[in-house]
Design an enzyme around this catalytic site. Structure first.
Site, PDB file in Angstrom:
ATOM      1  N   ALA A  51      47.084  50.089  43.896  1.00  0.00           N
ATOM      2  CA  ALA A  51      46.814  51.445  43.534  1.00  0.00           C
ATOM      3  C   ALA A  51      45.720  51.824  43.572  1.00  0.00           C
ATOM      4  O   ALA A  51      44.841  52.938  42.694  1.00  0.00           O
ATOM      5  CB  ALA A  51      47.418  51.739  41.744  1.00  0.00           C
ATOM      6  N   ILE A  56      41.382  52.236  48.975  1.00  0.00           N
ATOM      7  CA  ILE A  56      41.815  52.055  49.928  1.00  0.00           C
ATOM      8  C   ILE A  56      43.304  51.505  50.367  1.00  0.00           C
ATOM      9  O   ILE A  56      44.292  52.536  50.689  1.00  0.00           O
ATOM     10  CB  ILE A  56      41.281  51.042  50.173  1.00  0.00           C
ATOM     11  CG1 ILE A  56      39.702  51.003  50.072  1.00  0.00           C
ATOM     12  CG2 ILE A  56      42.461  50.459  51.807  1.00  0.00           C
ATOM     13  CD1 ILE A  56      39.142  49.232  50.692  1.00  0.00           C
ATOM     14  N   ASN A 107      35.049  38.459  42.606  1.00  0.00           N
ATOM     15  CA  ASN A 107      36.058  38.736  43.633  1.00  0.00           C
ATOM     16  C   ASN A 107      37.026  37.372  44.662  1.00  0.00           C
ATOM     17  O   ASN A 107      37.964  36.942  44.665  1.00  0.00           O
ATOM     18  CB  ASN A 107      35.896  39.575  45.109  1.00  0.00           C
ATOM     19  CG  ASN A 107      35.945  41.459  44.443  1.00  0.00           C
ATOM     20  OD1 ASN A 107      36.336  40.941  43.579  1.00  0.00           O
ATOM     21  ND2 ASN A 107      35.143  41.690  45.591  1.00  0.00           N
ATOM     22  N   VAL A 141      40.594  42.271  53.506  1.00  0.00           N
ATOM     23  CA  VAL A 141      39.691  43.526  53.365  1.00  0.00           C
ATOM     24  C   VAL A 141      38.758  44.021  51.977  1.00  0.00           C
ATOM     25  O   VAL A 141      37.548  43.386  52.509  1.00  0.00           O
ATOM     26  CB  VAL A 141      40.738  44.968  52.973  1.00  0.00           C
ATOM     27  CG1 VAL A 141      39.568  46.179  52.725  1.00  0.00           C
ATOM     28  CG2 VAL A 141      41.514  44.991  54.153  1.00  0.00           C
ATOM     29  N   GLY A 142      39.550  42.915  51.151  1.00  0.00           N
ATOM     30  CA  GLY A 142      38.691  42.771  49.335  1.00  0.00           C
ATOM     31  C   GLY A 142      37.481  41.877  50.031  1.00  0.00           C
ATOM     32  O   GLY A 142      37.089  41.171  50.646  1.00  0.00           O
ATOM     33  N   ASP A 202      33.648  47.656  61.319  1.00  0.00           N
ATOM     34  CA  ASP A 202      31.779  48.077  61.859  1.00  0.00           C
ATOM     35  C   ASP A 202      32.680  48.315  63.353  1.00  0.00           C
ATOM     36  O   ASP A 202      31.727  48.879  64.048  1.00  0.00           O
ATOM     37  CB  ASP A 202      31.839  46.712  61.897  1.00  0.00           C
ATOM     38  CG  ASP A 202      31.993  46.301  60.371  1.00  0.00           C
ATOM     39  OD1 ASP A 202      31.024  47.476  59.605  1.00  0.00           O
ATOM     40  OD2 ASP A 202      32.650  45.148  59.616  1.00  0.00           O
ATOM     41  N   HIS A 209      30.756  40.529  58.461  1.00  0.00           N
ATOM     42  CA  HIS A 209      30.807  42.068  57.294  1.00  0.00           C
ATOM     43  C   HIS A 209      30.102  42.176  56.862  1.00  0.00           C
ATOM     44  O   HIS A 209      29.928  42.270  54.857  1.00  0.00           O
ATOM     45  CB  HIS A 209      32.557  42.071  56.963  1.00  0.00           C
ATOM     46  CG  HIS A 209      32.324  43.443  56.655  1.00  0.00           C
ATOM     47  ND1 HIS A 209      31.819  45.108  57.431  1.00  0.00           N
ATOM     48  CD2 HIS A 209      32.756  43.948  55.527  1.00  0.00           C
ATOM     49  CE1 HIS A 209      32.079  45.849  56.034  1.00  0.00           C
ATOM     50  NE2 HIS A 209      32.919  45.587  55.361  1.00  0.00           N
TER      51      HIS A 209
HETATM   52  N1  LIG Z   1      36.251  45.129  55.088  1.00  0.00           N
HETATM   53  C1  LIG Z   1      36.049  46.039  54.856  1.00  0.00           C
HETATM   54  O1  LIG Z   1      36.083  46.783  55.570  1.00  0.00           O
HETATM   55  C2  LIG Z   1      36.188  46.633  53.685  1.00  0.00           C
HETATM   56  C3  LIG Z   1      35.372  48.519  53.665  1.00  0.00           C
HETATM   57  C4  LIG Z   1      35.614  49.270  52.506  1.00  0.00           C
HETATM   58  C5  LIG Z   1      36.147  48.405  51.286  1.00  0.00           C
HETATM   59  N2  LIG Z   1      36.526  46.937  51.349  1.00  0.00           N
HETATM   60  C6  LIG Z   1      36.521  46.656  49.993  1.00  0.00           C
HETATM   61  O2  LIG Z   1      37.790  46.521  50.085  1.00  0.00           O
HETATM   62  C7  LIG Z   1      38.559  46.196  48.064  1.00  0.00           C
HETATM   63  C8  LIG Z   1      39.020  47.495  47.513  1.00  0.00           C
HETATM   64  O3  LIG Z   1      38.159  49.107  47.977  1.00  0.00           O
HETATM   65  P1  LIG Z   1      38.838  50.109  47.215  1.00  0.00           P
HETATM   66  O4  LIG Z   1      37.800  51.107  47.264  1.00  0.00           O
HETATM   67  O5  LIG Z   1      40.164  50.225  47.469  1.00  0.00           O
HETATM   68  O6  LIG Z   1      38.569  49.172  45.056  1.00  0.00           O
HETATM   69  P2  LIG Z   1      39.242  50.158  44.481  1.00  0.00           P
HETATM   70  O7  LIG Z   1      38.748  49.943  42.832  1.00  0.00           O
HETATM   71  O8  LIG Z   1      39.762  51.722  44.153  1.00  0.00           O
HETATM   72  O9  LIG Z   1      41.143  49.899  44.030  1.00  0.00           O
HETATM   73  C9  LIG Z   1      40.790  47.723  44.238  1.00  0.00           C
HETATM   74  C10 LIG Z   1      42.238  47.759  43.517  1.00  0.00           C
HETATM   75  O10 LIG Z   1      42.315  46.431  43.254  1.00  0.00           O
HETATM   76  C11 LIG Z   1      43.155  46.323  42.286  1.00  0.00           C
HETATM   77  N3  LIG Z   1      42.879  44.717  42.216  1.00  0.00           N
HETATM   78  C12 LIG Z   1      41.908  44.112  41.445  1.00  0.00           C
HETATM   79  N4  LIG Z   1      42.226  43.316  41.420  1.00  0.00           N
HETATM   80  C13 LIG Z   1      43.666  42.407  41.840  1.00  0.00           C
HETATM   81  C14 LIG Z   1      44.280  41.311  42.173  1.00  0.00           C
HETATM   82  N5  LIG Z   1      43.222  40.051  42.056  1.00  0.00           N
HETATM   83  N6  LIG Z   1      45.354  41.879  42.697  1.00  0.00           N
HETATM   84  C15 LIG Z   1      45.508  42.638  42.657  1.00  0.00           C
HETATM   85  N7  LIG Z   1      45.441  43.798  43.073  1.00  0.00           N
HETATM   86  C16 LIG Z   1      43.854  43.424  42.326  1.00  0.00           C
HETATM   87  C17 LIG Z   1      42.455  47.050  41.196  1.00  0.00           C
HETATM   88  O11 LIG Z   1      43.059  47.422  40.351  1.00  0.00           O
HETATM   89  C18 LIG Z   1      42.507  48.133  41.647  1.00  0.00           C
HETATM   90  O12 LIG Z   1      43.541  49.243  41.989  1.00  0.00           O
HETATM   91  C19 LIG Z   1      36.668  46.597  47.666  1.00  0.00           C
HETATM   92  O13 LIG Z   1      36.490  44.839  47.329  1.00  0.00           O
HETATM   93  C20 LIG Z   1      35.686  47.445  48.911  1.00  0.00           C
HETATM   94  O14 LIG Z   1      34.708  46.687  48.801  1.00  0.00           O
HETATM   95  C21 LIG Z   1      36.214  46.410  52.202  1.00  0.00           C
HETATM   96  O1  LIG Z   2      30.565  48.339  52.090  1.00  0.00           O
HETATM   97  C1  LIG Z   2      31.315  48.455  51.059  1.00  0.00           C
HETATM   98  O2  LIG Z   2      30.621  47.885  49.948  1.00  0.00           O
HETATM   99  C2  LIG Z   2      32.942  48.431  51.353  1.00  0.00           C
HETATM  100  C3  LIG Z   2      32.767  48.337  52.615  1.00  0.00           C
HETATM  101  O3  LIG Z   2      32.056  46.991  53.109  1.00  0.00           O
HETATM  102  C4  LIG Z   2      32.213  49.096  53.656  1.00  0.00           C
HETATM  103  O4  LIG Z   2      31.662  48.520  54.933  1.00  0.00           O
HETATM  104  O5  LIG Z   2      32.203  50.308  54.145  1.00  0.00           O
END
Ligand SMILES: NC(=O)c1ccc[n+]([C@@H]2O[C@H](COP(=O)([O-])OP(=O)(O)OC[C@H]3O[C@@H](n4cnc5c(N)ncnc54)[C@H](O)[C@@H]3O)[C@@H](O)[C@H]2O)c1
Ligand SMILES: O=C(O)C[C@H](O)C(=O)O
Length: 328
Positions: A14, A17, A108, A132-133, A162, A190
């Protein structure tokens, strides 16, 4: 005859992403336009999050996707990951302005111990996992170490955003089509220490390095722009990247499952010692994919500057690994 549905678990379904990701998986953009999917969606056991998830599921239903063979809402990874063939671990806290991704480990990291254990217990033995997180590499490392009965190679971290960012910067610099870029690599974490490496890249067969012919641009503009792009998006949007992150997740899983036809892509994967990276470090490598397996591109020459960059990003990753020993 139509294919048997596969199970795709998505955590944080929800979140922002999740909202950019689920509809594309359900429409067949990730696993192919002939592959039915069952979505197993996980959110935290919190009324607001579960209600939001219900709303997303209503919208998925309203799309009447022909390939969507089922959607389930879960609040427990032990049910969400049951028999799953693919797991996209998105759910976790994003960073805000002024933070580095590594600072998220404290909030996290533990999520990925629990979810790694749940995958170990109930997922398909062939599950393909994408973390992804953030911080994605170390969270993927935690999940992998928490799932000793699953093959380590099934755990991957997302470096594709990236890779795509680097390709887009190179296309803009050279004035060529982004699709024509081949043999690009992003090494390491990353994080801003990642090393986006276009020394071997080509555009329509011509060397990108020769076309650009500007080492100062490489070191002083290209590398910092790609490395700090996530922070630039947070500064501009007030929120971290979502649509481009979802797009990269689709690219990563699609290429892993369906193959790259020899094209290099970047995946964060557990090292087996390749290029001097210690075993098990979750490191961004150039790979090709075929038959559902990835293979590291071998034989790339590592010059002194590249080695320096690789050492720096490796050091950051081994420090992060040391910092999460209590979670393993
Ligand atoms: N690797 C990458 O390139 C990359 C790119 C963008 C974002 N991210 C990361 O992705 C993650 C999510 O980003 P977002 O913008 O969707 O965040 P967001 O806050 O919009 O959504 C995260 C969701 O995860 C849920 N959540 C939290 N803990 C949970 C758990 N234990 N189990 C299930 N659901 C859980 C939350 O309730 C929330 O709805 C962040 O850590 C962000 O930094 C990584
Ligand atoms: O930069 C962030 O925290 C989100 C994500 O990892 C990104 O690269 O856009």
């Amino acid at each position: 005859m139509s294919k048997k549905p596969v199970r795709v678990a998505v955590t944080g379904a929800a979140g922002q992403i999740g909202y950019a990701l689920l509809f594309r998986i359900a429409s067949g953009e990730m696993l192919g336009k002939d592959q039915p999917v069952i979505l197993q969606l996980l959110e935290i056991p919190d009324e607001k999050a579960q209600n939001a998830l219900k709303g997303v599921i209503m919208e998925l239903e309203d799309c009447a996707f022909p390939l969507l063979a089922g959607v389930e809402a879960h609040s427990d990874p032990m049910t969400a990951f049951k028999d799953t063939d693919y797991a996209l671990l998105v759910g976790s806290r994003p960073r805000g302005p002024g933070m580095e991704r590594a600072e998220l480990l404290a909030v996290n990291g533990a999520i990925f111990t629990t979810q790694g254990k749940a995958l170990n217990a109930v997922a398909s033995r062939n599950v393909k996992v994408l973390v992804v997180g953030n911080p994605a590499n170390t969270n993927a490392y935690i999940a992998m170490k928490s799932a000793p009965d699953l093959p380590a190679k099934n755990f991957t971290a997302m470096l594709r955003l990236d890779h795509n960012r680097a390709a887009s910067q190179l296309a803009a610099k050279t004035g060529k089509a982004v699709a024509s870029i081949e043999k690009l690599a992003v090494w390491g974490n990353h994080s801003p220490t990642m090393y986006a490496d276009y020394r071997n890249a080509t555009i329509d067969g011509a060397s990108v390095k020769d076309l650009i012919n500007d080492e100062t641009w490489n070191r002083e503009t290209f590398l910092p722009t790609v490395g700090k792009r996530g922070a630039a998006i947070i500064a501009a949007r007030g929120l971290s990247s979502a649509a481009s992150a979802a797009n990269a997740a689709i690219d990563h899983m699609r290429d892993w499952a369906l193959g790259t036809n020899g094209k290099w892509v970047t995946m964060g994967i557990p090292s087996n010692g390749e290029y001097g990276i210690p075993k098990e470090v979750m490191f961004g490598y150039p790979v090709t994919c075929e038959g559902g397996e990835y293979k590291i591109v071998q034989g790339i020459e590592i010059d002194a500057f590249s080695q320096e960059c690789i050492n720096k990003t490796l050091k950051e990753l081994t420090d992060e690994q040391d910092g999460v020993k209590h979670l393993l």
